[in-house]
Design an enzyme around this catalytic site. Structure first.
Site: not given
Length: 300
Positions: A88, A102, A106, A260-262
């Site tokens: 991504s 963007h 996947r 993972r939020i970051e």
């Protein structure tokens, strides 16, 4: 298939991040390797405060384990295990004449209690979000997308272009996030398309990304701009944030699976404005963009 596709996105991450760093010429990508407690992990690469890119990320992940209860309800299954991997990327340029972009490619597998694959599919796409509309840039982006699609099926471009316009629609604003591109999901084996055929198609689209975007960046990155144009860019970035936090399925999937939020929120731009009831001047370039966002058009 999962091993082959994960190897592909690892290599694609290298290709894309190396090229984008060369285009920027100042900043490089910071790499962050992370692990997910429930299984799997990823490799995040972020570029910030460059000559061209104010912020961007090119991330890969491969996660697995028990499907969380919220996702079991979403897919209508019980006690399922899963594997999901993908690349991504989001790039927020400094110059408002250069569009944000963007992309995501996947692959997903779901298993029964014995570990047998009970479902599998590909998804992905790439889309462009300009702040100032250059028709030739929009046509270039869509033409490269169409060329990639046409190598596999002449129906793919119109079908997945329409889905992109439908998906990246900020319903609460009644406008598109950008000028679209391609969006496809739940691409499963059929009599006409095997999983290998879908792999070939998705990788074709992934390989087309740099050709879609880099020529536009090179053409616009040195154009002059005013503070007012920069303000408009930041106002439009606010709409980008709204879509990602309210509607985007990938963001919601990451949050619901303890991603993972970051890495999940690396798509958010560093400088954003929300101006109360902002309306651009009639006949301005800003209003011309809004007219297209209200009614998506054909670019090819």
């Amino acid at each position: 298939m999962k091993d082959k596709f994960y190897k592909y996105i690892q290599e694609l991450q290298d290709t894309i991040s190396n090229k984008l760093a060369a285009v920027d010429g100042v900043a490089t990508f910071k790499e962050d390797i992370w692990e997910r407690p429930e299984g799997g992990g990823g490799r995040t690469r972020v570029i910030e405060n460059g000559a061209v890119f104010e912020k961007g990320g090119v991330n890969i992940s491969g996660v697995h384990g028990e499907l969380p209860e919220s996702m079991q309800k979403y897919f209508g299954v019980k006690d399922a295990n899963f594997f999901a991997c993908g690349l991504s990327l989001v790039l927020h340029p400094k110059n408002p004449m250069v569009p944000t972009v963007h992309a995501n490619w996947r692959y997903f597998e779901m298993y029964d209690k014995e570990g047998n694959i009970v479902d599998q599919w590909f998804g992905g796409g790439q889309d462009l979000t300009p702040y100032y509309l250059f028709n030739e840039d929009a046509s270039h982006f869509h033409n490269v997308c169409k060329t990639a699609c046409d190598k596999h099926n002449a129906d793919f471009y119109p079908k997945y272009k329409a889905r992109c316009d439908e998906y990246f629609w900020n319903a609460h604003r009644n406008e598109a996030r950008g000028i679209g591109g391609l969006f496809f999901d739940y691409c499963k084996a059929t009599d006409a398309m095997s999983m290998q055929d879908w792999y070939n198609y998705v990788t074709e689209v992934g390989n087309s990304f740099l050709e879609c975007y880099v020529p536009i960046v090179e053409k616009r990155k040195n154009l002059p701009y005013t503070k007012e144009q920069r303000d408009w860019q930041e106002i439009r970035r606010g709409r980008y944030v709204e879509f990602n936090l309210v509607h985007d399925k990938g963001t919601l999937f990451g949050l619901r699976t303890n991603g993972r939020i970051e890495s999940i929120l690396m798509s958010l731009p560093p400088h954003v404005q929300w101006v109360y009831d902002h309306t651009p001047e009639e006949g301005s370039e800003e209003e011309k963009l809004l007219q297209v966002l209200k009614t998506p058009k054909e670019w090819v």
